[in-house]
Structures are given as structure tokens and as C-alpha cells.
Write an enzyme that holds these catalytic residues in place. Structure first.
Site, PDB file in Angstrom:
ATOM      1  N   HIS A 228       0.864  -1.170   0.000  1.00 64.17           N
ATOM      2  CA  HIS A 228       0.000   0.000   0.000  1.00 64.17           C
ATOM      3  C   HIS A 228       0.900   1.219   0.000  1.00 64.17           C
ATOM      4  CE1 HIS A 228      -3.744   2.227   0.901  1.00 64.17           C
ATOM      5  NE2 HIS A 228      -2.869   3.090   1.390  1.00 64.17           N
ATOM      6  N   CYS A 229       0.812   2.007  -1.039  1.00 66.74           N
ATOM      7  CA  CYS A 229       1.701   3.151  -1.170  1.00 66.74           C
ATOM      8  C   CYS A 229       1.028   4.409  -0.632  1.00 66.74           C
ATOM      9  CB  CYS A 229       2.094   3.356  -2.638  1.00 66.74           C
ATOM     10  SG  CYS A 229       3.271   4.686  -2.865  1.00 66.74           S
ATOM     11  N   PRO A 230       1.535   4.994   0.436  1.00 65.38           N
ATOM     12  CA  PRO A 230       0.895   6.206   0.966  1.00 65.38           C
ATOM     13  C   PRO A 230       1.076   7.417   0.063  1.00 65.38           C
ATOM     14  CG  PRO A 230       2.848   5.642   2.255  1.00 65.38           C
ATOM     15  CD  PRO A 230       2.675   4.566   1.258  1.00 65.38           C
TER      16      PRO A 230
ATOM     17  N   GLY B   1      -1.487   6.899  -2.401  1.00 60.83           N
ATOM     18  CA  GLY B   1      -2.788   6.849  -1.744  1.00 60.83           C
ATOM     19  C   GLY B   1      -3.633   5.679  -2.156  1.00 60.83           C
ATOM     20  N   ASN B   2      -3.009   4.595  -2.574  1.00 59.08           N
ATOM     21  CA  ASN B   2      -3.760   3.449  -3.064  1.00 59.08           C
ATOM     22  C   ASN B   2      -2.897   2.213  -2.894  1.00 59.08           C
ATOM     23  OD1 ASN B   2      -5.842   2.070  -4.259  1.00 59.08           O
ATOM     24  ND2 ASN B   2      -5.405   2.739  -6.349  1.00 59.08           N
TER      25      ASN B   2
END
Lengths: 167, 420
Positions: free
Chosen positions: B126-128, B131-132
Site C-alpha cells: 500500500h503506497c501512501p 494513496g492506493n
């Protein structure tokens, strides 16, 4: 995914007839789920193991043939080769705008599958009181056969190509 | 990176200077790279990573039954031990875990993201920043994003340095720095970015070439350290094939309907276009008593049978759905905010449920401050009405959660999902 809906015509008359039958002798619907088969990796495949609940309703061979055909369709959709690479590269080159105009190969195959399922329902499953549901509607998790247990002899089973959990 | 691309204040600027001094192609290339980076970023952020829709209640019940049979236990009130299934893929034994939230056995390489509260196929991470989640369907966009970003960062760093050097040849180093102070800032930012971004690109290039996910690499699922016989069963053998498949392979269509409306509790003639819509209809079945259930289940079956016949477009589908959704969007929210909040489980209407949970955070604030003035009350509906699209998506996604006994965490997670 409404684009996968096939044509109406004959099926409608057929289903209207069945609707009347079912309304007369409706009972609890039994569902038989066929789970995915992951033995070949993450590709979409469903188990060909014959579920015992369908024993009295459909011949083993017909069932297996249906599931195998569905599996082959999915294999075709996910096939990696020259044409899929070309499609991918072309899409990348056009910044994926090309998908506004044309469908992906996968989507085309999904339409084919939906047509095939409807055919199978009309010709083979409905006379046996089974209804096969498209796995796309179930998130590609299962093929479900809906069996409506009626007082009479009508059985509506909807089956989605699924794979049985292998132990 | 934006600083470099924008024209600086009148007296001396980077781009025009370089454009004049060396070639005007420099800002052009920079601009193209920038737009490519933004495009891939947006694509990564807004595309479905490969979310697996939750199982319908019937499927979940069927699975539970099979698991009980396998375990030889009767259905008890306590939570049974974690359920796993073993599958042999390409000679390697892979354990499939049962996801308690989604009520499915996760496919291999799938994982449940706690932030998005969904199982994602071929879950990478999950890549902050994006954002997804990064999963099967958007991995190639993510990779193109970080690759192009590394090119852009290197590009900017190189030309900032060139710019400063060229200026200092004319006016001396310190004067050059004074004339274009922004260059210093850019150089510093780019320098540190280069290490991280280029490093990340390199790491993902390695992952792609060996057909692993970040998740698998971190856990060391296929490393030789676990055993001599341990190898990656998903790899195609050679680097070229692995790369081609990851970047140019077929993309499966999304399995979730992100634009649909939540199904009401009462069964309606709907055209279930995916697992979610069908799930909504099935949920209505289980809510009813036996006698009704027979009728309703038959109706559902008939509707399911009839759905292949409906020639509907997405716009028509939403019109056909009888929902207190779109037209009544404002009213449920308004009625809720002005009245006492009722517990979510007692709300019969899915939309109002969703609206309630959406404003739950606001409610908590109110409780904390111990006031609910009339001035406060109108604000939530305005907020909600202001973003009908986001809200409908929220509601739709929240509908999923409500079917899953409305765990608050799940709901919050789904709210987050819809908000990205």
C-alpha cells in the site's frame, strides 16, 4: 458490466415460461458453488471435480465439459503472447486512451463467455432445472449452480464455473 | 520539480536561461517528462488495484460448511483457528489463507490490505504517496510512475547543476548562486530524491524481473535462505518474459463496481453487473423469514436468469435501480444529523446507514465537546451534499461493509478507500 449482456429474443420467451413454472412450485433455492483451482498458479481456472449435490441433476461428463470449456476461455483471455504484448504496448504508447475506443482482449473474451453461459443455460441446464451464473458476477471467485428445489420436478440450479477447494 | 518548470521572477530564471544558452529542447523534454509522471501517478492512484469483492452470504456459508466438515467441528460460537488450505503450484506448496473480513480463501499472492480493508490480488504494497494499494491491475502504472520520476529527478538535477555551472562561468560561483537561489533548493531536493527514487525503481525492476511482489520479497517467501528447494513458482524462467508479462500482459477488468449505487434491502429488479450488485440482492434474501425467503430467493433466481437478457447501459442501470439513493441523497443525511443518532444496526435503510457512518466521526467530535448546536447540525449535510459523487461511492463501498456486520474499522477503511 452491462456490456456483457447478450441478446434477448428467444431466451426471454423461454424464461417467461420457466418463470411461470417456478412461481407455481417455488421453494428454497439451493446453490452449489464450484471454487477456483489454483494448482496452475494465479490464472483463472475452476475445479472440475464433480460436486455431489449435482449428482442427481446432471451428468458428470456434461458438467466437466462445461467447466473445461470455461477454463479454456479464461486461459485464452489471460494468454500471454505476441498479441497481448502488442495490445499492451500500443495501449501504453497511446497513454491508455485507446481503451476509450476499443475493448481489451480480456473484455472481448468475457463477452464470449457470457454468451456461452447463456447458451448452455438454455440448451443444457435449464431443462435440468439448473442455472449457471457467470463468475464475473461473483468476482471470479466461484461458479455457482443455483438449484431451486421445487415441489415439482423443476430444479433451477445456477452454476458458476468454480473450482472445488482441493484438499 | 515544479519549481524548475515554472518561469522564475523576472530577473533571471533557470529554464529560459538554459533554453537560450543550450537548446530549447530542455524545457520541452522536461515538460513531457513531468506530464508523463503526473499521468502515471493519477492512473496509479485512481485505478482499481485488483480488489476482490467480498463473498456473498451464500458463498460464505457454503465455505464455512465445507471447512467445518473438513475440520470435523460443529459450528460453535467461538472463532475457530485460522483456516488455511494448501495448494501445490508448480511444485511448490503454497498456503491459501482464509480472510475473515472478506470471507474467502485468498488466491495465491493476494493479501488483505488493512488500510483499504479489501483483499487485493497480487498485492504488492500500500503506497501512501500514491494513496492506493499497488496490486495486479495498477502495478505497471506504479512502475512507470517511479521510473519516469527517477528520470525526471535525474534530469532536473543535471540541468540545475549545468545551469549553475554556466552562470558561474560568467559571473562567478557565489554570484551565480545569488542570482538563482531556487537552484540551490532544487539541487538539494533532487539530490536526496534521486537516491530514494532511483533506489526504489531499481528495487522494483529487480522484483519485476524475478516476478515477485514486495510482500513476498519482504517475507522472503521464495528466497534460497528458506531451503534449497525453495523457488518462485510464478516466475517464467527468464527475465525478459517476466518483464513483459508484468508490464505488457493483459489487464483484467475491474471486479468491483465503483460507480454503482447500493442495493436496497428489498429485492428489486436489478441487473447485477458484478459481485457487489448481486451480493446486495442476496443480502436481502437472508434478511427475511422462511416463507418470504422462498419467494424472494425464487425471485432472485429469476432475476438472475433474466439479467443476461437486459440490454442496459450503466446510465440505465442506475435509473432502473429503485433506490432512495440519488434523489433522496440529501434527505436521509439531513434527517440524521438533526435527530438523535441511532446505532447502525437498527437502521433498516442501507443509504441512511451509510450516511450515518459517514458522519460518525463528526458525531464523535460533538460528543467530545458536549454540544450539538443547531449551527453545527446543518454542516454535515452540506459537506455530504457537496460531494455527491464521492458520497455515492462511499455509500456504495460502505454498503459492502454493512453487509459484513458493519465493523466500524472496516467502514472507516472503506471510507478511506472511497476517498482516494
Amino acid at each position: 458490466m452491462t456490456q456483457y449482456r447478450p441478446q434477448e429474443d428467444l431466451s426471454k420467451r423461454f424464461w417467461v415460461h420457466n418463470l411461470q413454472e417456478l412461481r407455481r412450485s417455488a421453494s428454497l433455492a439451493t446453490k452449489v458453488f464450484i471454487q477456483r483451482d489454483y494448482s496452475d498458479g494465479t490464472i483463472c481456472q475452476f475445479q472440475t471435480k464433480f460436486p455431489p449435490e449435482l449428482d442427481s441433476r446432471i451428468e458428470r461428463q456434461l458438467f466437466e465439459e462445461t467447466v473445461k470449456t470455461l477454463n479454456s476461455f479464461y486461459a485464452e483471455a489471460e494468454k500471454i503472447g505476441g498479441s497481448s504484448y502488442l495490445e499492451g504496448c500500443l495501449a501504453c504508447a497511446t497513454a491508455y486512451f485507446i481503451f476509450l475506443c476499443m475493448e481489451t482482449h480480456y473484455e472481448k473474451v468475457l463477452k464470449k463467455i457470457s454468451r456461452y453461459i447463456q447458451e448452455q443455460n438454455e440448451k443444457i441446464f435449464a431443462p435440468r432445472g439448473l442455472l449457471l451464473t457467470d463468475p464475473v458476477e461473483r468476482g471470479m471467485r466461484v461458479v455457482s449452480f443455483l438449484a431451486v428445489l421445487c415441489e415439482g420436478t423443476e430444479l433451477l440450479t445456477s452454476g458458476l464455473p468454480g473450482e472445488d477447494p482441493q484438499k | 520539480m515544479c519549481v524548475e518548470m515554472c518561469p522564475h521572477p523576472p530577473h533571471l530564471s533557470g529554464c529560459p536561461y538554459l533554453a537560450v544558452k543550450i537548446t530549447p529542447a530542455i524545457p520541452v523534454v522536461g515538460g513531457i517528462l513531468f506530464f508523463f509522471v503526473m499521468g502515471t501517478l493519477l492512473r496509479t492512484s485512481f485505478s482499481d488495484p485488483g480488489v476482490l469483492p467480498r463473498a456473498t452470504p451464500d458463498e460464505a456459508a457454503d465455505l464455512e460448511r465445507q471447512i467445518d466438515i473438513a475440520n470435523g467441528t460443529s459450528s460453535g460460537g467461538y472463532r475457530p483457528p485460522p483456516r488455511t488450505k494448501e495448494v501445490i503450484i508448480n511444485g511448490q506448496t503454497v498456503k491459501l489463507k482464509y480472510c475473515f473480513t472478506c470471507k474467502i480463501f485468498r488466491p495465491p499472492r493476494a493479501s488483505h490490505c488493512s488500510l483499504c480493508d479489501n483483499c487485493v490480488e497480487r498485492f504488492d504494497h500500500h503506497c501512501p504517496w500514491v494513496g492506493n494499494c499497488v496490486g495486479k491491475r495498477n502495478y505497471r502504472f506504479f512502475y512507470m510512475f517511479i521510473l519516469s520520476l527517477s528520470f525526471l529527478t535525474v534530469f532536473i538535477l543535471a540541468f540545475v547543476i549545468t545551469h549553475v555551472i554556466l552562470r558561474s562561468q560568467q559571473t562567478g560561483f557565489l554570484n551565480a548562486l545569488k542570482d538563482s537561489p531556487a537552484s540551490v533548493l532544487e539541487a538539494v531536493v533532487c539530490f536526496f530524491s534521486v537516491w530514494s527514487i532511483v533506489g526504489l525503481s531499481g528495487f522494483h525492476t529487480y522484483l519485476i524481473s524475478s516476478n515477485q511482489t514486495t510482500n513476498e520479497d519482504i517475507k522472503g517467501s521464495w528466497s534460497n535462505k528458506r531451503g534449497k528447494e525453495n523457488y518462485n513458482p510464478y516466475s517464467y524462467g527468464n527475465i525478459f518474459t517476466n518483464c513483459c508479462v508484468a508490464l505488457c500482459g493483459p489487464i483484467s477488468p475491474s471486479l468491483i463496481d465503483r460507480r454503482g449505487y447500493i442495493q436496497p434491502d428489498t429485492p428489486q429488479p436489478t441487473a447485477p453487473s458484478n459481485g457487489i450488485a448481486a451480493y446486495g440482492a442476496t443480502q436481502s434474501q437472508s434478511d427475511m423469514c422462511d416463507q418470504d425467503q422462498c419467494i424472494q430467493s425464487t425471485k432472485f433466481v429469476l432475476q438472475a436468469a433474466a439479467t443476461p437478457l437486459l440490454q442496459s447501459e450503466p446510465s440505465l442501470t442506475s435509473d432502473e435501480l429503485h433506490l432512495p439513493g440519488k434523489p433522496g441523497l440529501g434527505t436521509p443525511c439531513a434527517s440524521l444529523t438533526l435527530g438523535q443518532p441511532t446505532p447502525p444496526s437498527s437502521m433498516p435503510n442501507l443509504t441512511t446507514e451509510a450516511a450515518l457512518t459517514d458522519i460518525l466521526p463528526l458525531k464523535e467530535e460533538h460528543v467530545g465537546h458536549q454540544f450539538l448546536t443547531p449551527e453545527e447540525a446543518p454542516s454535515p449535510p452540506r459537506l455530504l451534499a457537496g460531494s455527491p459523487l464521492a458520497h455515492s461511492r462511499t455509500m456504495h463501498v460502505l454498503g459492502l461493509a454493512s453487509q459484513d456486520s458493519l465493523h466500524e474499522d472496516s467502514v472507516r477503511g472503506l471510507v478511506k478507500l472511497s476517498s482516494v
